[in-house]
Scaffold this motif. Structure first.
Motif, PDB file in Angstrom:
ATOM      1  N   LEU A   1       0.821  -1.205   0.000  1.00  0.00           N
ATOM      2  CA  LEU A   1       0.000   0.000   0.000  1.00  0.00           C
ATOM      3  C   LEU A   1       0.861   1.263   0.000  1.00  0.00           C
ATOM      4  CD1 LEU A   1      -2.831  -1.006   2.515  1.00  0.00           C
ATOM      5  CD2 LEU A   1      -2.985  -0.830   0.023  1.00  0.00           C
ATOM      6  N   ASN A   2       1.990   1.224   0.719  1.00  0.00           N
ATOM      7  CA  ASN A   2       2.848   2.403   0.764  1.00  0.00           C
ATOM      8  C   ASN A   2       3.532   2.639  -0.570  1.00  0.00           C
ATOM      9  OD1 ASN A   2       3.780   4.587   2.367  1.00  0.00           O
ATOM     10  ND2 ASN A   2       5.759   3.607   2.596  1.00  0.00           N
ATOM     11  N   HIS A   3       3.981   1.570  -1.238  1.00  0.00           N
ATOM     12  CA  HIS A   3       4.573   1.719  -2.569  1.00  0.00           C
ATOM     13  C   HIS A   3       3.550   2.239  -3.569  1.00  0.00           C
ATOM     14  CE1 HIS A   3       8.722   0.244  -2.476  1.00  0.00           C
ATOM     15  NE2 HIS A   3       8.348  -0.589  -1.521  1.00  0.00           N
ATOM     16  N   ALA A   4       2.287   1.839  -3.368  1.00  0.00           N
ATOM     17  CA  ALA A   4       1.221   2.292  -4.267  1.00  0.00           C
ATOM     18  C   ALA A   4       0.663   3.650  -3.858  1.00  0.00           C
ATOM     19  CB  ALA A   4       0.097   1.263  -4.297  1.00  0.00           C
ATOM     20  N   GLU A   5       1.247   4.250  -2.810  1.00  0.00           N
ATOM     21  CA  GLU A   5       0.829   5.559  -2.301  1.00  0.00           C
ATOM     22  C   GLU A   5      -0.640   5.557  -1.870  1.00  0.00           C
ATOM     23  OE1 GLU A   5       2.066   8.950  -4.528  1.00  0.00           O
ATOM     24  OE2 GLU A   5       3.870   7.987  -5.287  1.00  0.00           O
ATOM     25  N   LYS A   6      -1.056   4.451  -1.234  1.00  0.00           N
ATOM     26  CA  LYS A   6      -2.412   4.344  -0.708  1.00  0.00           C
ATOM     27  C   LYS A   6      -2.466   4.558   0.803  1.00  0.00           C
ATOM     28  CE  LYS A   6      -4.134   3.194  -4.714  1.00  0.00           C
ATOM     29  NZ  LYS A   6      -5.021   4.124  -5.469  1.00  0.00           N
ATOM     30  N   LEU A   7      -1.321   4.794   1.420  1.00  0.00           N
ATOM     31  CA  LEU A   7      -1.246   5.035   2.851  1.00  0.00           C
ATOM     32  C   LEU A   7      -0.645   6.407   3.122  1.00  0.00           C
ATOM     33  CD1 LEU A   7       0.054   1.798   4.633  1.00  0.00           C
ATOM     34  CD2 LEU A   7      -2.217   2.794   4.789  1.00  0.00           C
ATOM     35  N   GLU A   8      -1.232   7.138   4.070  1.00  0.00           N
ATOM     36  CA  GLU A   8      -0.593   8.361   4.547  1.00  0.00           C
ATOM     37  C   GLU A   8       0.678   7.990   5.303  1.00  0.00           C
ATOM     38  OE1 GLU A   8      -1.217  11.469   4.114  1.00  0.00           O
ATOM     39  OE2 GLU A   8      -3.106  11.297   2.992  1.00  0.00           O
ATOM     40  N   THR A   9       1.609   8.928   5.366  1.00  0.00           N
ATOM     41  CA  THR A   9       2.893   8.647   6.001  1.00  0.00           C
ATOM     42  C   THR A   9       2.729   8.193   7.443  1.00  0.00           C
ATOM     43  OG1 THR A   9       3.981  10.278   4.584  1.00  0.00           O
ATOM     44  CG2 THR A   9       5.135   9.624   6.591  1.00  0.00           C
TER      45      THR A   9
ATOM     46  N   ALA B   1       2.839   3.899  11.535  1.00  0.00           N
ATOM     47  CA  ALA B   1       2.114   3.172  12.577  1.00  0.00           C
ATOM     48  C   ALA B   1       1.977   1.697  12.227  1.00  0.00           C
ATOM     49  CB  ALA B   1       0.739   3.797  12.785  1.00  0.00           C
ATOM     50  N   THR B   2       1.740   1.405  10.953  1.00  0.00           N
ATOM     51  CA  THR B   2       1.614   0.021  10.507  1.00  0.00           C
ATOM     52  C   THR B   2       2.898  -0.750  10.727  1.00  0.00           C
ATOM     53  OG1 THR B   2      -0.042   0.600   8.839  1.00  0.00           O
ATOM     54  CG2 THR B   2       1.130  -1.476   8.538  1.00  0.00           C
ATOM     55  N   PHE B   3       4.027  -0.171  10.344  1.00  0.00           N
ATOM     56  CA  PHE B   3       5.299  -0.869  10.478  1.00  0.00           C
ATOM     57  C   PHE B   3       5.723  -0.988  11.953  1.00  0.00           C
ATOM     58  CE2 PHE B   3       5.845   0.849   6.030  1.00  0.00           C
ATOM     59  CZ  PHE B   3       5.542  -0.360   5.445  1.00  0.00           C
ATOM     60  N   MET B   4       5.335  -0.031  12.776  1.00  0.00           N
ATOM     61  CA  MET B   4       5.597  -0.162  14.213  1.00  0.00           C
ATOM     62  C   MET B   4       4.777  -1.307  14.802  1.00  0.00           C
ATOM     63  SD  MET B   4       5.834   3.835  15.462  1.00  0.00           S
ATOM     64  CE  MET B   4       6.068   3.360  17.171  1.00  0.00           C
ATOM     65  N   MET B   5       3.542  -1.461  14.327  1.00  0.00           N
ATOM     66  CA  MET B   5       2.706  -2.563  14.785  1.00  0.00           C
ATOM     67  C   MET B   5       3.294  -3.907  14.362  1.00  0.00           C
ATOM     68  SD  MET B   5      -1.370  -3.170  14.085  1.00  0.00           S
ATOM     69  CE  MET B   5      -1.676  -1.469  14.577  1.00  0.00           C
ATOM     70  N   VAL B   6       3.850  -3.955  13.155  1.00  0.00           N
ATOM     71  CA  VAL B   6       4.493  -5.183  12.677  1.00  0.00           C
ATOM     72  C   VAL B   6       5.650  -5.567  13.592  1.00  0.00           C
ATOM     73  CG1 VAL B   6       5.877  -6.156  10.818  1.00  0.00           C
ATOM     74  CG2 VAL B   6       3.797  -4.889  10.284  1.00  0.00           C
ATOM     75  N   VAL B   7       6.471  -4.587  13.948  1.00  0.00           N
ATOM     76  CA  VAL B   7       7.612  -4.856  14.838  1.00  0.00           C
ATOM     77  C   VAL B   7       7.130  -5.340  16.198  1.00  0.00           C
ATOM     78  CG1 VAL B   7       9.557  -3.783  16.044  1.00  0.00           C
ATOM     79  CG2 VAL B   7       9.119  -3.228  13.645  1.00  0.00           C
TER      80      VAL B   7
END
Length: 261
Positions: A35-43, A48-54
């Motif tokens: 989604l981030n590569h496709a620019e479908k997510l705000e920064t 927040a998504t990647f922090m949740m993954v960690v």
């Protein structure tokens, strides 16, 4: 029925949770990157998504260790689930662990230039950046000194070649790297050539701004300056210096191998 109930009680819940948390973390991370590569997510949402993954991966590793301890001491079932959660969670955490090491070994700066006395300007980047992005500014003397100490190899490229040819080679290299060009101007009697681009980090897909200035020094000599600045985060983990060094090194090699380009 009694045997089934007894079997269920012997399965380690921590082992099951570990595997499920690790699989969910992997799925969430892959979805977030797409989604981030496709620019479908705000920064902010992407961070927040990647922090949740960690966090999920860390929980999976801790749960796996706890599950293995219970399996060892109490004879519970679920060793395969615990090992799967441990290995997958650890693999996910390898990237953040590497970045943590980079925060220790690299200075906390996020904007690198080959020459801060007259760095390439980024007016198009200012217009393209969101309100959540870092502000483009001139670094402090302490930050400039930190860059010089950490990345002494970063400096302008000077070649014995007309500026028009250098500009064309630089532009071709930009297109090969897949950087999105925001603005450009060829070198002429009015001033140096200029390229402004947006580069994406290869894994997570965050945006960085890149500028290249191609200056005619006269007598067939040309100077190339470059600047790379992260849009998010106070620490770039050395990626901007790596981008500049790699680009200028490749440009120099291309010009040497194709002098009539």
């Amino acid at each position: 029925m009694r045997e089934v109930a007894l079997y269920d009680r012997r399965v380690s819940r921590l082992a099951l949770f570990s595997r499920r948390a690790a699989v969910f973390a992997l799925a969430l991370g892959l979805l977030g990157m797409a989604l981030n590569h496709a620019e479908k997510l705000e920064t902010t949402a992407a961070v927040a998504t990647f922090m949740m993954v960690v966090a999920l991966a860390a929980l999976a590793v801790l749960a796996a260790i706890g599950g293995i301890v219970r399996i060892w001491h109490r004879g519970h079932l679920g060793l395969a689930q615990a090992l799967a959660g441990l290995l997958l969670g650890s693999a996910i955490l390898a990237g953040p662990a590497y970045l943590s090491w980079e925060t220790v070994t690299k200075p906390m700066i996020n904007d690198i230039a080959t020459d801060w006395t007259n760095p390439p300007v980024m007016p198009a980047a200012v217009r393209d950046r969101s309100k959540f992005a870092n502000a483009l500014r001139h670094p402090t003397p302490e930050e400039i000194a930190a860059q010089a100490e950490a990345y002494p190899e970063i400096g302008p490229l000077v070649v014995n070649m007309p500026s028009q040819r250098v500009y064309e080679a630089a532009r071709a290299l930009v297109r090969e790297r897949g950087w999105r060009i925001l603005d450009e101007a060829r070198p002429d009697e009015r001033g140096p050539g200029r390229l402004e681009m947006v580069a994406r980090t290869p894994v997570l897909g965050f945006k960085d701004d890149v500028a290249v200035a191609v200056t005619n020094l006269g007598e067939g000599r040309t100077r190339v300056d470059m600047r790379s600045a992260s849009r998010i985060g106070r620490h770039d983990f050395g990626k901007n210096a790596e981008r500049i060094y790699g680009f200028l090194t490749d440009l120099d090699e291309r010009l040497r191998s194709s002098p009539l380009l």
